[in-house]
Design a protein around this motif. Structure first.
Motif, PDB file in Angstrom:
ATOM      1  N   ARG A 236     -21.857  -6.885 -10.024  1.00 58.61           N
ATOM      2  CA  ARG A 236     -21.585  -6.544 -11.421  1.00 58.61           C
ATOM      3  C   ARG A 236     -20.103  -6.735 -11.755  1.00 58.61           C
ATOM      4  NH1 ARG A 236     -24.751  -0.673 -11.434  1.00 58.61           N
ATOM      5  NH2 ARG A 236     -26.596  -1.400 -10.259  1.00 58.61           N
ATOM      6  N   TYR A 237     -19.863  -7.085 -12.996  1.00 56.35           N
ATOM      7  CA  TYR A 237     -18.505  -7.209 -13.538  1.00 56.35           C
ATOM      8  C   TYR A 237     -18.172  -5.876 -14.186  1.00 56.35           C
ATOM      9  CZ  TYR A 237     -14.697  -9.168 -16.466  1.00 56.35           C
ATOM     10  OH  TYR A 237     -13.498  -9.456 -17.078  1.00 56.35           O
ATOM     11  N   GLU A 238     -17.258  -5.114 -13.570  1.00 61.90           N
ATOM     12  CA  GLU A 238     -17.033  -3.737 -13.993  1.00 61.90           C
ATOM     13  C   GLU A 238     -15.545  -3.419 -14.091  1.00 61.90           C
ATOM     14  OE1 GLU A 238     -20.935  -1.447 -12.189  1.00 61.90           O
ATOM     15  OE2 GLU A 238     -19.071  -1.380 -11.030  1.00 61.90           O
ATOM     16  N   THR A 239     -15.257  -2.336 -14.787  1.00 59.13           N
ATOM     17  CA  THR A 239     -13.915  -1.777 -14.824  1.00 59.13           C
ATOM     18  C   THR A 239     -13.734  -0.848 -13.635  1.00 59.13           C
ATOM     19  OG1 THR A 239     -13.846  -1.895 -17.243  1.00 59.13           O
ATOM     20  CG2 THR A 239     -12.275  -0.419 -16.168  1.00 59.13           C
ATOM     21  N   VAL A 240     -12.666  -1.079 -12.877  1.00 58.44           N
ATOM     22  CA  VAL A 240     -12.358  -0.275 -11.693  1.00 58.44           C
ATOM     23  C   VAL A 240     -10.883   0.132 -11.767  1.00 58.44           C
ATOM     24  CG1 VAL A 240     -14.099  -1.453 -10.284  1.00 58.44           C
ATOM     25  CG2 VAL A 240     -11.751  -2.319 -10.325  1.00 58.44           C
ATOM     26  N   PRO A 241     -10.465   1.112 -10.975  1.00 62.09           N
ATOM     27  CA  PRO A 241      -9.052   1.515 -11.009  1.00 62.09           C
ATOM     28  C   PRO A 241      -8.128   0.380 -10.585  1.00 62.09           C
ATOM     29  CG  PRO A 241     -10.391   3.202  -9.944  1.00 62.09           C
ATOM     30  CD  PRO A 241     -11.274   2.003 -10.125  1.00 62.09           C
ATOM     31  N   ASP A 242      -6.975   0.291 -11.221  1.00 63.44           N
ATOM     32  CA  ASP A 242      -5.969  -0.679 -10.806  1.00 63.44           C
ATOM     33  C   ASP A 242      -5.474  -0.341  -9.398  1.00 63.44           C
ATOM     34  OD1 ASP A 242      -6.186  -1.807 -13.290  1.00 63.44           O
ATOM     35  OD2 ASP A 242      -4.282  -1.029 -14.044  1.00 63.44           O
ATOM     36  N   PRO A 243      -5.194  -1.359  -8.573  1.00 61.52           N
ATOM     37  CA  PRO A 243      -4.642  -1.072  -7.249  1.00 61.52           C
ATOM     38  C   PRO A 243      -3.218  -0.550  -7.361  1.00 61.52           C
ATOM     39  CG  PRO A 243      -4.614  -3.423  -7.662  1.00 61.52           C
ATOM     40  CD  PRO A 243      -5.345  -2.805  -8.822  1.00 61.52           C
ATOM     41  N   GLU A 244      -2.814   0.231  -6.367  1.00 67.68           N
ATOM     42  CA  GLU A 244      -1.466   0.783  -6.316  1.00 67.68           C
ATOM     43  C   GLU A 244      -0.857   0.534  -4.938  1.00 67.68           C
ATOM     44  OE1 GLU A 244      -1.814   4.907  -7.205  1.00 67.68           O
ATOM     45  OE2 GLU A 244      -2.275   4.584  -9.343  1.00 67.68           O
ATOM     46  N   ILE A 245       0.472   0.536  -4.893  1.00 67.13           N
ATOM     47  CA  ILE A 245       1.164   0.436  -3.616  1.00 67.13           C
ATOM     48  C   ILE A 245       0.842   1.684  -2.787  1.00 67.13           C
ATOM     49  CG2 ILE A 245       3.422   0.423  -2.481  1.00 67.13           C
ATOM     50  CD1 ILE A 245       2.830  -2.243  -3.735  1.00 67.13           C
ATOM     51  N   GLU A 246       0.362   1.469  -1.557  1.00 71.95           N
ATOM     52  CA  GLU A 246       0.010   2.575  -0.672  1.00 71.95           C
ATOM     53  C   GLU A 246       0.891   2.636   0.563  1.00 71.95           C
ATOM     54  OE1 GLU A 246      -4.168   2.533   0.233  1.00 71.95           O
ATOM     55  OE2 GLU A 246      -4.749   2.063  -1.840  1.00 71.95           O
ATOM     56  N   ASP A 247       1.580   1.541   0.846  1.00 75.52           N
ATOM     57  CA  ASP A 247       2.418   1.461   2.038  1.00 75.52           C
ATOM     58  C   ASP A 247       3.619   0.584   1.719  1.00 75.52           C
ATOM     59  OD1 ASP A 247       2.420   1.782   5.244  1.00 75.52           O
ATOM     60  OD2 ASP A 247       3.048  -0.256   4.745  1.00 75.52           O
ATOM     61  N   GLY A 248       4.701   0.800   2.427  1.00 74.84           N
ATOM     62  CA  GLY A 248       5.931   0.065   2.150  1.00 74.84           C
ATOM     63  C   GLY A 248       5.827  -1.432   2.351  1.00 74.84           C
TER      64      GLY A 248
ATOM     65  N   VAL B  50       6.070  -5.010  -5.142  1.00 72.13           N
ATOM     66  CA  VAL B  50       6.145  -4.991  -3.681  1.00 72.13           C
ATOM     67  C   VAL B  50       6.568  -3.606  -3.214  1.00 72.13           C
ATOM     68  CG1 VAL B  50       6.667  -7.451  -3.461  1.00 72.13           C
ATOM     69  CG2 VAL B  50       8.539  -5.806  -3.634  1.00 72.13           C
ATOM     70  N   GLY B  51       6.150  -3.252  -1.984  1.00 70.18           N
ATOM     71  CA  GLY B  51       6.557  -1.993  -1.393  1.00 70.18           C
ATOM     72  C   GLY B  51       8.005  -2.027  -0.952  1.00 70.18           C
ATOM     73  N   ARG B  52       8.535  -0.849  -0.713  1.00 73.06           N
ATOM     74  CA  ARG B  52       9.970  -0.723  -0.421  1.00 73.06           C
ATOM     75  C   ARG B  52      10.386  -1.400   0.879  1.00 73.06           C
ATOM     76  NH1 ARG B  52       7.439   3.971   0.748  1.00 73.06           N
ATOM     77  NH2 ARG B  52       7.696   4.840   2.850  1.00 73.06           N
ATOM     78  N   ASP B  53       9.445  -1.552   1.822  1.00 71.20           N
ATOM     79  CA  ASP B  53       9.777  -2.158   3.108  1.00 71.20           C
ATOM     80  C   ASP B  53       9.452  -3.647   3.179  1.00 71.20           C
ATOM     81  OD1 ASP B  53      10.520   0.396   4.129  1.00 71.20           O
ATOM     82  OD2 ASP B  53       8.398   0.839   4.493  1.00 71.20           O
ATOM     83  N   ASN B  54       8.959  -4.197   2.115  1.00 67.66           N
ATOM     84  CA  ASN B  54       8.538  -5.607   2.101  1.00 67.66           C
ATOM     85  C   ASN B  54       9.722  -6.471   1.664  1.00 67.66           C
ATOM     86  OD1 ASN B  54       7.383  -8.143   1.588  1.00 67.66           O
ATOM     87  ND2 ASN B  54       5.453  -7.260   0.900  1.00 67.66           N
ATOM     88  N   LYS B  55      10.355  -7.106   2.635  1.00 65.19           N
ATOM     89  CA  LYS B  55      11.516  -7.946   2.350  1.00 65.19           C
ATOM     90  C   LYS B  55      11.146  -9.423   2.240  1.00 65.19           C
ATOM     91  CE  LYS B  55      13.840  -4.154   2.864  1.00 65.19           C
ATOM     92  NZ  LYS B  55      14.217  -3.379   1.660  1.00 65.19           N
ATOM     93  N   ALA B  56       9.862  -9.749   2.472  1.00 67.11           N
ATOM     94  CA  ALA B  56       9.446 -11.151   2.474  1.00 67.11           C
ATOM     95  C   ALA B  56       9.030 -11.652   1.105  1.00 67.11           C
ATOM     96  CB  ALA B  56       8.287 -11.349   3.459  1.00 67.11           C
ATOM     97  N   LEU B  57       8.693 -10.719   0.200  1.00 65.76           N
ATOM     98  CA  LEU B  57       8.175 -11.101  -1.113  1.00 65.76           C
ATOM     99  C   LEU B  57       8.950 -10.395  -2.213  1.00 65.76           C
ATOM    100  CD1 LEU B  57       4.321 -10.879  -0.419  1.00 65.76           C
ATOM    101  CD2 LEU B  57       5.689 -12.970  -0.606  1.00 65.76           C
TER     102      LEU B  57
ATOM    103  N   PHE C 201      -0.007  -5.097   4.484  1.00 69.64           N
ATOM    104  CA  PHE C 201       0.769  -5.916   5.421  1.00 69.64           C
ATOM    105  C   PHE C 201       1.167  -7.239   4.748  1.00 69.64           C
ATOM    106  CE2 PHE C 201      -1.896  -3.142   7.966  1.00 69.64           C
ATOM    107  CZ  PHE C 201      -1.041  -2.668   8.937  1.00 69.64           C
ATOM    108  N   ALA C 202       1.517  -7.149   3.477  1.00 71.32           N
ATOM    109  CA  ALA C 202       1.746  -8.355   2.681  1.00 71.32           C
ATOM    110  C   ALA C 202       2.966  -9.139   3.119  1.00 71.32           C
ATOM    111  CB  ALA C 202       1.881  -7.988   1.199  1.00 71.32           C
ATOM    112  N   ASP C 203       3.892  -8.490   3.824  1.00 73.15           N
ATOM    113  CA  ASP C 203       5.058  -9.240   4.301  1.00 73.15           C
ATOM    114  C   ASP C 203       4.660 -10.283   5.332  1.00 73.15           C
ATOM    115  OD1 ASP C 203       4.392  -7.257   6.111  1.00 73.15           O
ATOM    116  OD2 ASP C 203       6.450  -6.579   6.465  1.00 73.15           O
ATOM    117  N   HIS C 204       3.470 -10.134   5.929  1.00 69.96           N
ATOM    118  CA  HIS C 204       2.954 -11.161   6.843  1.00 69.96           C
ATOM    119  C   HIS C 204       1.685 -11.808   6.306  1.00 69.96           C
ATOM    120  CE1 HIS C 204       1.279 -12.967  10.557  1.00 69.96           C
ATOM    121  NE2 HIS C 204       2.561 -13.175  10.820  1.00 69.96           N
ATOM    122  N   THR C 205       0.880 -11.045   5.577  1.00 70.95           N
ATOM    123  CA  THR C 205      -0.396 -11.563   5.067  1.00 70.95           C
ATOM    124  C   THR C 205      -0.173 -12.280   3.741  1.00 70.95           C
ATOM    125  OG1 THR C 205      -1.553  -9.739   6.166  1.00 70.95           O
ATOM    126  CG2 THR C 205      -2.788 -10.958   4.507  1.00 70.95           C
TER     127      THR C 205
END
Length: 394
Positions: free
Chosen positions: A13-25, A69-76, A147-151
């Motif tokens: 289904r195409y639905e309204t869901v909560p926006d994602p939030e930063i959970e980790d640095g 980006v999270g506070r610890d993400n220096k790659a993006l 893990f976006a600084d690597h992913t």
């Protein structure tokens, strides 16, 4: 935000869901500009993969623009344009250091559940069951990337979405399948399944120098696409796979075989087909391994079997005696996406490979629930669906 949400068998289904939030640095949030329906998403659509829960956001082929980006993400940084590999990788564990990114030891937040099913944990995956972490998927307007600084894969300037998107999954999956074959110049490579991954494997085998590449599929439109890349085509509904492969190899069989189908393969042999359907319906086996059986029997002694097709559980009637006595090598696994990124970007940039050829349907994200059954049934010659968040529904 809007997203495609799983609610059970054949119920997206195409639905309204909560926006994602930063959970980790190390996190990042992207605004998704393109995403796609993968053949392995159909395993979820058919409810063959354990661990899905109503409300799960699906999709593991996505790219877009970094918005936070999270506070610890220096790659993006905000504004970066990235492709998101479907495997979530920490870049620091022993397996990541070895380049075995799909079995990262740290990113599956349900590692104990995965270990109970598989013996050890594997990497977290986007939008692909709670066995692989239960992470929300990328068929959505926004995506949190752990893990976006690597992913991530940074998209080269000027490369359009249609060329970059498939770096997330099907292009490196097809490439890895071919590389796993150790292709030599005099090899015949037989590829079962000419869907999106099969098409990438076909072109990869050609680029890697196989003497002849054989595509095996039931659908004429897929075989036509394979033939355009130089493949010899076999339709099992019209010809004997065994007889054609023996004719092409002087009776010796192909040296290298690729299973680009996986757990929902179909057999033209009625007793085998009925056996698998019955066993599956009573949960006495979870997967239909017709292609795997056929590859083991068709492959030349001393050959290599490469299996990018997804399997999820328990198989039956595998001719393991043939595999052992013929001295076959079996290589498989989810794709180590980032291991192949640099050479694939180079091939695209040089014009040696344009993965956008596989796209047959491009639709707004809102059309996703209608496109799943179109993709499933291959209506309108559908081979690959790309979805565009933010586009208006026609």
């Amino acid at each position: 935000m809007k997203a495609l949400v799983w609610h059970g068998k054949q119920d997206i289904r195409y639905e309204t869901v909560p926006d994602p939030e930063i959970e980790d640095g190390r996190d990042a949030i992207i605004k998704v500009t393109s995403c796609a329906i993968c053949g392995s998403d159909l395993h979820l659509f058919h409810n063959f993969m354990p661990g899905m829960m109503p409300g799960d956001i699906v999709g593991h082929e996505a790219m877009g623009e970094v918005v936070e980006v999270g506070r610890d993400n220096k790659a993006l940084k905000p504004g970066d344009r990235i492709v998101v590999p479907f495997t979530i990788t920490c870049g620091e564990c022993d397996q990541c250091r070895r380049g075995n990114f799909s079995v990262c030891e740290r990113t599956n937040r349900n590692a104990k559940l995965a270990a109970a099913a598989f013996g050890h944990t594997t990497a977290g995956l986007f939008g692909y069951t709670h066995l692989t972490g239960g992470y929300p998927g990328g068929q959505a307007e926004y995506l949190r990337v752990p893990f976006a600084d690597h992913t991530h894969i940074k998209v080269p300037s000027g490369m359009p979405d249609d060329q970059a998107l498939f770096l997330s999954d099907i292009l490196p999956t097809g490439w890895q399948a071919a590389v796993w074959c150790d292709i030599a110049p005099d090899d015949t490579v037989a590829i079962w399944g000419a869907g999106p991954v099969g098409q990438m494997a076909i072109r990869s085998a050609v680029l890697l120098g196989a003497r002849q590449v054989v595509a095996i599929d039931f659908l004429p439109e897929r075989l036509s696409m394979a033939a355009a890349a130089g493949a010899i085509c076999i339709n099992p509904a019209e010809d004997s796979v065994k007889e054609r492969l023996e004719a092409l190899t002087d009776g010796k069989g192909p040296e290298k075989c690729i299973d680009a189908v996986g757990l929902e393969s179909h057999s033209q042999i009625l007793p085998e087909h009925l056996f698998d359907r019955a066993k599956q319906s009573f949960m006495l086996e979870t997967d239909r391994p017709h292609v795997l059986r056929e590859m083991i029997l068709m492959c030349r002694p001393g050959g290599i079997l490469s299996v990018p097709g997804v399997y999820g559980g328990v198989l039956d009637k595998i001719p393991f005696g043939a595999l052992m006595n013929k001295g076959l090598t079996l290589r498989t696994g989810q794709t180590h996406v980032q291991r192949w990124t640099d050479e694939l970007i180079e091939l695209i940039s040089e014009g040696a490979l344009d993965p956008s050829f596989v796209i047959t349907h491009e639709r707004p994200l809102a059309a996703g629930p209608q496109m799943y059954p179109v993709f499933e049934s291959r209506k309108d010659n559908c081979i690959k669906v790309v979805l565009k968040p933010g586009q208006e529904q026609a």
